[in-house]
Structures are given as structure tokens and as C-alpha cells.
Design an enzyme around this catalytic site. Structure first.
Site, short mmCIF file in Angstrom:
data_model
loop_
_atom_site.label_atom_id
_atom_site.label_comp_id
_atom_site.label_asym_id
_atom_site.label_seq_id
_atom_site.Cartn_x
_atom_site.Cartn_y
_atom_site.Cartn_z
N ASP A 82 20.85 6.70 -2.52
CA ASP A 82 20.15 6.31 -1.29
C ASP A 82 21.07 5.52 -0.35
O ASP A 82 21.87 4.70 -0.81
CB ASP A 82 18.94 5.46 -1.74
CG ASP A 82 17.95 5.19 -0.63
OD1 ASP A 82 17.82 6.03 0.28
OD2 ASP A 82 17.28 4.13 -0.70
N HIS A 206 11.09 6.41 4.99
CA HIS A 206 11.65 5.22 4.34
C HIS A 206 10.71 4.05 4.59
O HIS A 206 9.78 4.15 5.38
CB HIS A 206 13.04 4.91 4.92
CG HIS A 206 14.12 5.79 4.39
ND1 HIS A 206 15.17 5.32 3.64
CD2 HIS A 206 14.30 7.13 4.49
CE1 HIS A 206 15.96 6.32 3.30
NE2 HIS A 206 15.46 7.44 3.80
N GLY A 208 8.55 2.51 2.53
CA GLY A 208 7.19 2.80 2.06
C GLY A 208 6.37 1.57 1.70
O GLY A 208 5.14 1.60 1.74
P1 13P Z 1 10.91 -0.40 1.01
O1 13P Z 1 11.79 -1.42 0.37
O2 13P Z 1 10.27 -0.91 2.25
O3 13P Z 1 9.93 0.18 0.06
O4 13P Z 1 11.85 0.79 1.50
C1 13P Z 1 12.46 1.61 0.57
C2 13P Z 1 13.41 2.56 1.19
O5 13P Z 1 13.17 3.09 2.24
C3 13P Z 1 14.63 2.84 0.43
O6 13P Z 1 15.44 3.74 1.09
#
Ligand code: 13P
Length: 281
Positions: A82, A206, A208
């Protein structure tokens, strides 16, 4: 079951109208918790780690663990790198066996983002892996170290970006941000709908953590098929350990470990239900 590619999971999700949870993990306990929920609900899933987290969880250690866990799971699981920032770390993830990588050039001018993402797409293809890009700029930052302003995706630019890069999944910025929201996010469903109508590729949400269940469902109905969850997992794991101590359930190290696994498990379980992917393996 052999480890699978993200594109395989997202193609099925697109066809059947659900989203695959892409869960960030930092240690073995989180991997075990997420995959316990995946096994129990018979869901597809993605486990991921972002480049900024590698100072806590070195890629050469957590990477092989993630790949082995996906291979040992009886449900289809993809392993994703990621927010890749450097070619060096992206190549390392691919060498370890990650089945997809993201290149995050969202802070770069459009042309440079497209050029660099296209290069990473070619590198990923050499390994038979997929590539995710980002257009527009999701707010906050993956590890909370910066408070980057949200820059919503331009649907026309998204179409051009996809044409130039050929990415297999595209992260959009529609008012979403990483980390805990200071107030309930107001997502720009109009931008999502226009983007989905112009770009024929699964879209990624992203940030979430903190998005309301109905907003998740609406995003899925408008073209989101991968949803990234990180902070919610870390917070839930920490809370689970706190609760276990408060209830005097921790008598030794392995109770502590069980509390961590349980936090990650319960968090993944809740999101899998909302994303509609239970029973879709
Ligand atoms: P959050 O930490 O807000 O859940 O975002 C996760 C994310 O988008 C990782 O790429």
C-alpha cells in the site's frame, strides 16, 4: 488455496456488486485476526502494508509472513503493498511475492504521477502482479504524520490517467481521508458517479475508518470495489487489549496475544458484512 491477484478479486466484486476489504496489518496477530474473519465468513480479502509503516514492521519479516498466511488460507486472499513511494521497496515487495503494489504519486503534478505510475505498472507486470494508482489526493496521511488537504479527483483526469498508466485499480479522492475523521465525512458521490462513468476500472476508497455503513454501501453501488481499512484495525486491537486488562482477562502473554487477534478479527468481521463480500469467496 494459492495466493490470488487483486485484479481477480476485484473483477468478481465488480460483476457481483460488492467490495473487497483491504486490511492493513502490522504484525502476525493482525494477520491471524483478519484471516480468521475471512475463513469464518467465506470472503475474499486483501491484506496490505504501507511503505510508511515499515519502520515498525520491516518488509523482509512481515512480507513473507503475509504471503505465507495468504497461501495457507482456504479463502482467496491477495497481498498488497500500500502507498508505495520508492521503486526500491516496491521491487522488494514484488520479490517477496506480493500480488499487487500501489504507487502513490498523488502529491505529484499530473504528468509526473502518470509517468511514474506507468513505470511501476510495467515493473509489477514483470512479476505478474497488479498495480494501483491514485488520482486526486486523499486527505490526511497514512501514518498520521501529515495533514494533507483533500484534493478531489477530476473525472476527466481520472480517465486520462487510466489511459496513460493502464492501472488495474484506481484510488479516488471524494472527500475521504486517512485516520480518524474530525467530523463525519461528506463524500462527493457526484464525483464518484462521474468518475465511474468515464473510467472502466475498479475504483478504490482509501480512508475507510469512520465512513458510515450507508455511505460505504452507496460508494459500492457507484463503483468502489476495494476499500482500505487501517486505523480502525489498529484502534480496535488497542481497545481490545485495554478491555481485556480492565476485565482482568490477561493473566499472561498469550492472553494478551489472544486479545490482539480478537480485536483484528472483530473489526474485519464488521467491515466484511458491510462490504457485502461475506460468502463471495
Ligand atoms: P484509514 O486509516 O482511514 O482506515 O485508511 C486506510 C487506508 O486508506 C490505507 O491505505
Amino acid at each position: 488455496m494459492p495466493i490470488v491477484k487483486m485484479s481477480e478479486l476485484l473483477a468478481k466484486a465488480e460483476k457481483e456488486g460488492y467490495a473487497v476489504g483491504s486490511f492493513s496489518v502490522a504484525n502476525m496477530e493482525m494477520v491471524l485476526g483478519v484471516l480468521k474473519a475471512v475463513e469464518e465468513t467465506k470472503s475474499p480479502a486483501i491484506i496490505q502494508i504501507a511503505e510508511v509503516r515499515l519502520n515498525h514492521s520491516p518488509l523482509e519479516l512481515i512480507g513473507p509472513l503475509m504471503v505465507a498466511a495468504a497461501e495457507n488460507c482456504s479463502m482467496p486472499v491477495a497481498v498488497h503493498f500500500d502507498h508505495g513511494k520508492t521503486e526500491e521497496k516496491i521491487r522488494q515487495a514484488l520479490e517477496i511475492g506480493f500480488t499487487s503494489v500501489m504507487f502513490d504519486g498523488s502529491h505529484l503534478p499530473f504528468e509526473e504521477n502518470a509517468t511514474q505510475t506507468a513505470k511501476i505498472k510495467r515493473i509489477a507486470a514483470e512479476y505478474g502482479a497488479d498495480c494501483e494508482g491514485e488520482i486526486g489526493c486523499v486527505g490526511g496521511s497514512e501514518d498520521g504524520s501529515e495533514d494533507i488537504a483533500i484534493n478531489c479527483t477530476s473525472p476527466d483526469q481520472a480517465a486520462e490517467f487510466h489511459r496513460l498508466t493502464g492501472v488495474d485499480a484506481l484510488a479516488v479522492a471524494i472527500g475521504n481521508a486517512h485516520g480518524n475523521y474530525k467530523q463525519t465525512p461528506k463524500l462527493r458521490f457526484d464525483i464518484l458517479e462521474q468518475t465511474a462513468s468515464k473510467v472502466d476500472v475498479p475504483l478504490v476508497l482509501h480512508g475507510g475508518t469512520g465512513i458510515l455503513p450507508d455511505d460505504f454501501r452507496k460508494c459500492i453501488s457507484l463503483g468502489i470495489h476495494k476499500i482500505n481499512i487501517a486505523t480502525a484495525t489498529f484502534d480496535r486491537v488497542e481497545q481490545s487489549v485495554r478491555n481485556a486488562y480492565a476485565e482482568e482477562n490477561i493473566k499472561g502473554y498469550y492472553d494478551l496475544q489472544s486479545a490482539e487477534v480478537d480485536g483484528a478479527y472483530r473489526n474485519a468481521l464488521g467491515h466484511i458484512e458491510i462490504f457485502g463480500c461475506a460468502g463471495k469467496a
